[in-house]
Design a protein around this motif. Structure first.
Motif, short mmCIF file in Angstrom:
data_model
loop_
_atom_site.label_atom_id
_atom_site.label_comp_id
_atom_site.label_asym_id
_atom_site.label_seq_id
_atom_site.Cartn_x
_atom_site.Cartn_y
_atom_site.Cartn_z
N PHE A 1 0.78 -1.03 0.05
CA PHE A 1 -0.07 -0.05 0.04
C PHE A 1 0.85 1.43 -0.07
N LYS A 2 0.28 2.26 -0.87
CA LYS A 2 0.84 3.65 -0.81
C LYS A 2 0.84 4.20 0.83
N PRO A 3 1.46 5.18 1.19
CA PRO A 3 1.34 6.03 2.32
C PRO A 3 -0.09 6.40 2.58
N ARG A 4 -0.42 6.37 3.65
CA ARG A 4 -1.83 6.33 4.10
C ARG A 4 -2.31 7.85 3.62
N GLN A 5 -3.53 7.70 3.16
CA GLN A 5 -4.26 9.16 2.83
C GLN A 5 -5.16 9.38 3.70
N VAL A 6 -5.02 10.55 4.58
CA VAL A 6 -6.08 10.79 5.74
C VAL A 6 -7.30 11.62 5.02
N ILE A 7 -8.50 10.95 5.08
CA ILE A 7 -9.53 11.53 4.64
C ILE A 7 -10.23 12.44 5.30
N ASP A 8 -10.00 12.53 6.70
CA ASP A 8 -10.61 13.39 7.88
C ASP A 8 -9.93 13.08 9.15
N THR A 9 -9.83 14.15 9.94
CA THR A 9 -9.54 14.07 11.18
C THR A 9 -10.46 14.61 12.30
N ALA A 10 -11.57 14.95 11.80
CA ALA A 10 -12.76 15.32 12.78
C ALA A 10 -13.89 14.48 12.66
N VAL A 11 -13.73 13.15 12.58
CA VAL A 11 -15.02 12.20 12.84
C VAL A 11 -14.78 11.94 14.09
N PHE A 12 -15.39 12.18 15.24
CA PHE A 12 -15.24 12.15 16.36
C PHE A 12 -15.87 10.66 16.88
N GLN A 13 -14.80 10.14 17.61
CA GLN A 13 -15.12 8.72 17.97
C GLN A 13 -15.60 7.88 16.71
N ALA A 14 -14.86 7.99 15.67
CA ALA A 14 -15.40 7.16 14.41
C ALA A 14 -15.45 5.65 14.52
N HIS A 15 -16.67 5.14 14.08
CA HIS A 15 -16.78 3.78 14.35
C HIS A 15 -16.73 2.83 12.81
N VAL A 16 -17.07 3.41 11.87
CA VAL A 16 -17.29 2.70 10.31
C VAL A 16 -17.00 3.63 9.42
N ALA A 17 -16.36 3.28 8.22
CA ALA A 17 -16.23 4.13 7.00
C ALA A 17 -16.55 2.87 6.03
N VAL A 18 -17.20 3.17 5.10
CA VAL A 18 -17.66 2.58 3.85
C VAL A 18 -17.60 3.26 2.44
N ALA A 19 -17.74 2.84 1.18
CA ALA A 19 -17.69 3.50 0.39
C ALA A 19 -18.75 2.82 -0.87
N ALA A 20 -19.13 3.67 -1.65
CA ALA A 20 -19.87 3.27 -2.80
C ALA A 20 -19.91 4.75 -3.86
N ASP A 21 -20.40 4.42 -4.99
CA ASP A 21 -20.65 5.50 -5.86
C ASP A 21 -22.15 5.95 -5.64
N PHE A 22 -22.12 7.01 -4.78
CA PHE A 22 -23.37 7.59 -4.50
C PHE A 22 -24.09 8.82 -5.48
N ASP A 23 -22.92 9.38 -6.20
CA ASP A 23 -23.62 10.54 -7.08
C ASP A 23 -23.62 10.36 -8.56
N GLY A 24 -23.33 8.86 -8.84
CA GLY A 24 -23.54 8.27 -10.15
C GLY A 24 -22.49 8.91 -11.34
N ASP A 25 -21.20 9.26 -10.57
CA ASP A 25 -20.22 9.77 -11.52
C ASP A 25 -19.11 8.80 -11.78
N SER A 26 -19.36 7.26 -11.11
CA SER A 26 -18.68 6.35 -11.48
C SER A 26 -17.31 6.40 -10.80
N ASP A 27 -16.95 7.23 -9.83
CA ASP A 27 -16.12 7.07 -8.70
C ASP A 27 -16.44 6.71 -7.27
N MET A 28 -15.90 6.15 -6.41
CA MET A 28 -16.12 5.83 -5.06
C MET A 28 -16.12 7.00 -4.12
#
Length: 399
Positions: free
Chosen positions: A60-87
């Motif tokens: 894996f490449k070096p970690r990409q931090v998406i967000d550091t303000a998700v307080f007591q983060a429990h879950v992160a999942v992914a899908a294409d929500f806006d129909g533009d073919s990216d996740m």
């Protein structure tokens, strides 16, 4: 509702816990690094405890931090929500009672959006086409709100909240699937403080009725579904923390369930994930048990009989394990997170149910979750993680 104690494995207040003063030195066969940040901070974070020199065929490449303000983060999942073919990404913020989604702008840039700002104790989340209209919806639970809800997507990333149940008493997990075989989507859930495993029957118009399966799943952490006995209907699997129990519920084909206890020695049973681990044609079960620091699998011997197989008994505070073919070699690997050693790791299956541990990241403060998905459409599975004490969601892009 009283707050669960720290011993219960998952406190409502989630106060910063005493960090381990001595971390386990992990012997790594394959080390992995991880990827870059929310809204274009392309400064990779290298202090993730991994060593690129040891990386093997999956790295894996070096970690990409998406967000550091998700307080007591429990879950992160992914899908294409806006129909533009990216996740895109969804994450839950327990402390601020919010569900966020992160719109993928391309080139590893994400824009944070509030999906729901009023889901008290936002905890579990998942994705899927709930209403079968061709776009991906979101489901979530509010542990403090005692609520399960789903969020109807209009196909462009605009969501409308639809409550499933507002009286669950400690919403802890929610999984989407067709329980009754009528070709619409139902939900399977665990409610920790109600000690309850239930399913929610879809009437065909996305109105849901709770059907209780078990009220004796003490501190129920996770429920899932699979056809464990090969009779063509969906059975239910559960992990109950306080009684150290992994169980399955046999479906008679008419959604009348009979409880079958697999074990009562999975100390602090926390998570279950079904898959055909040994490729023998029946469904086995991955488990994470927090109090004995164990990732394991239970071999289905046929007819709903299971044999315990240890994968890792040094996953400190083992919390989650998901079944996924991480290296795309045709067999099912295990992706796990352990909160007390701050580690997300995957376990390489040799095809016969023997596993080798591979570190994704061992410096995720309070690692609660790992989720595998091909984020950059290169045919390789990447990993999303949620770090509870670091209030952080990260992305780990495979080389």
């Amino acid at each position: 509702m009283a707050y669960p104690t720290t011993d219960a494995g998952d406190s409502r207040q989630q106060s910063i816990r005493t960090r381990l003063t001595l971390k386990t030195i992990l012997v790594l066969v394959l080390l992995m690094l991880v990827p870059t940040t929310l809204s274009a901070q392309d400064q990779p974070v290298n202090d993730n405890g991994t060593d690129q020199a040891d990386a093997g065929p999956v790295a894996f490449k070096p970690r990409q931090v998406i967000d550091t303000a998700v307080f007591q983060a429990h879950v992160a999942v992914a899908a294409d929500f806006d129909g533009d073919s990216d996740m895109d990404i969804v994450a839950t913020d327990y402390k601020r009672h919010a569900v966020y989604w992160y719109q993928n702008e391309g080139s590893g840039r994400f824009t944070k959006k509030v999906l729901d700002a009023n889901l008290n104790g936002a905890y579990p989340a998942g994705v899927g086409d709930v209403d079968r209209d061709g776009d991906i919806d979101v489901m979530a639970g509010g542990y403090l709100a005692d609520t399960f809800a789903w969020y109807e997507n209009n196909g462009r990333g605009v969501f409308t909240r639809r409550n499933i149940d507002t009286n669950t008493n400690g919403a802890h997990s929610i999984v989407l699937g067709d329980v009754d075989g009528d070709r619409d989507n139902d939900f399977v859930t665990s409610s920790q403080d109600a000690n309850t495993i239930a399913w929610y029957e879809n009437d065909g118009s996305n109105r849901f009725t709770r059907r209780v399966i078990d009220t004796g799943a003490i501190k129920a952490k996770r429920a899932d579904m699979a056809d464990l006995d090969g009779d063509g209907d969906q059975d239910i699997i559960s992990a109950s923390f306080k009684i150290h129990e992994i169980a399955w519920y046999e479906n008679d084909g008419r959604e009348r369930f009979t409880k079958r206890v697999i074990t009562k020695t999975a100390k602090g049973a926390y998570f279950v994930s079904p898959a055909d681990v040994d490729r023998d044609g029946d469904i086995d079960i991955f488990t994470a048990s927090r109090r004995n620091n164990t990732i394991a699998w239970y071999r289905n011997d046929g007819g709903g009989r299971f044999t315990f197989q240890v994968i890792d008994n040094n996953a400190l505070g083992a919390r989650t394990v998901l079944a996924v073919d991480m290296d795309r070699d045709g067999d099912i690997d295990a992706l796990a997170a352990s909160v007390d050693d701050d580690t997300v790791a995957w376990h390489r299956n040799d095809g016969r149910g023997n596993f080798t541990k591979q570190i994704v990241d061992r410096n995720l403060d309070g690692a609660y979750w790992g989720f595998a998905i091909d984020m950059n459409k290169d045919g390789k599975l990447d990993v999303l993680s949620a770090a509870n004490r670091a209030n952080m969601v990260t992305l780990h892009i495979q080389n």
